[in-house]
Structures are given as structure tokens and as C-alpha cells.
Design a protein around this motif. Structure first.
Motif, mmCIF file in Angstrom:
data_model
loop_
_atom_site.group_PDB
_atom_site.id
_atom_site.type_symbol
_atom_site.label_atom_id
_atom_site.label_comp_id
_atom_site.label_asym_id
_atom_site.label_seq_id
_atom_site.Cartn_x
_atom_site.Cartn_y
_atom_site.Cartn_z
ATOM 1 N N ALA A 82 0.789 -1.218 -0.091
ATOM 2 C CA ALA A 82 0.043 -0.015 -0.056
ATOM 3 C C ALA A 82 0.820 1.426 -0.074
ATOM 4 O O ALA A 82 0.587 2.135 -0.577
ATOM 5 C CB ALA A 82 -1.107 0.005 1.232
ATOM 6 N N LEU A 89 -3.632 3.469 -5.082
ATOM 7 C CA LEU A 89 -4.642 2.750 -3.950
ATOM 8 C C LEU A 89 -4.857 3.951 -2.680
ATOM 9 O O LEU A 89 -4.426 3.197 -1.680
ATOM 10 C CB LEU A 89 -4.146 1.648 -3.474
ATOM 11 N N LEU A 92 -6.896 2.475 0.521
ATOM 12 C CA LEU A 92 -6.146 1.355 1.085
ATOM 13 C C LEU A 92 -5.127 1.886 2.048
ATOM 14 O O LEU A 92 -4.860 1.647 3.108
ATOM 15 C CB LEU A 92 -5.598 0.202 0.085
ATOM 16 N N TYR A 93 -4.425 2.733 1.598
ATOM 17 C CA TYR A 93 -3.030 3.409 2.174
ATOM 18 C C TYR A 93 -3.852 4.129 3.311
ATOM 19 O O TYR A 93 -3.218 4.049 4.413
ATOM 20 C CB TYR A 93 -2.527 4.259 1.420
#
Length: 121
Positions: A82, A89, A92-93
Motif C-alpha cells: 500500500a 490505492l 487502502l493506504y
């Protein structure tokens, strides 16, 4: 040499050392100060032996040395991915590096620390 290449080199070198030299047999590995002073295991106790076992594909022994560490390895891998893909993303990070998620990992470590000393895990 870029920082990324240096980091990869250091990780590979550490993996080679952990693969070749068993932490219980070789005295150059650092010992746990908390364990030495109190006689109780900290949340990280057994990580070196777990790494050695994992590099030898002995997952059962690795879990016996430090189950929390072994359980967090996939999470660490996901966090690394991530981080690298944070622009692709971002949600998600943001989730994996949020204070709530990081606090949950920390609380899990504290619970592991207590459980392994109370119940001998």
C-alpha cells in the motif's frame, strides 16, 4: 546508490545472516533487555528465532516462538504494498496507515504481551 537499493541490500543481508546463524546457538544476536531485567517476555521476544524458523520454512516453530509476529507478517506485506502503491490505492493506504488501524496493532501487541506472560503463550 539509491535508498531503495540500499534497503533491499540490507534486508537481503539480514535474511542471509538469520538463515545461516541460529539465534539460540550464536551469541552475537542481541538479547532482550526486558526479559533479562524482569524475567518476563516482551511482545517481541522470540522474533529472531521466528525469523530463523520462517526462513527455514518451519512455520509451526515460528508460531511457537512469536505467534503475533507471524500473524502480522501478511499485514506488514500489505502495508508495504500500500505504501508503494499509495498513489494508485489511496483509500487502502489511508486505512492501513490511519491512527485507528495503527492503534489496533499496538493494542494487539499489548494484549499479546500480557497473554504470553499470564498464560504462557
Amino acid at each position: 546508490m539509491s535508498k531503495r537499493l540500499l534497503m533491499i541490500f540490507l534486508m537481503v543481508a539480514a535474511a542471509v545472516v538469520y538463515y545461516l546463524y541460529e539465534p539460540t546457538a550464536d551469541s552475537f544476536y542481541p538479547r532482550c533487555v526486558f526479559l533479562s531485567l524482569t524475567g518476563y517476555e516482551c511482545a517481541g521476544c522470540g522474533m529472531q528465532r521466528a525469523i530463523h524458523s520462517l526462513l527455514h520454512l518451519d512455520i509451526k516453530s515460528a508460531i511457537g516462538y512469536n505467534a503475533y509476529f507471524v500473524a502480522l507478517l501478511p499485514v506488514a506485506g500489505l502495508m508495504s504494498a500500500a505504501f508503494v502503491l499509495r498513489r494508485r490505492l489511496p483509500r487502502l493506504y489511508d486505512f492501513l496507515f490511519s491512527s485507528v488501524f495503527l492503534c489496533a496493532i499496538g493494542i494487539g501487541a499489548l494484549l499479546w504481551w500480557v497473554a504470553r506472560n499470564v498464560w504462557g503463550w
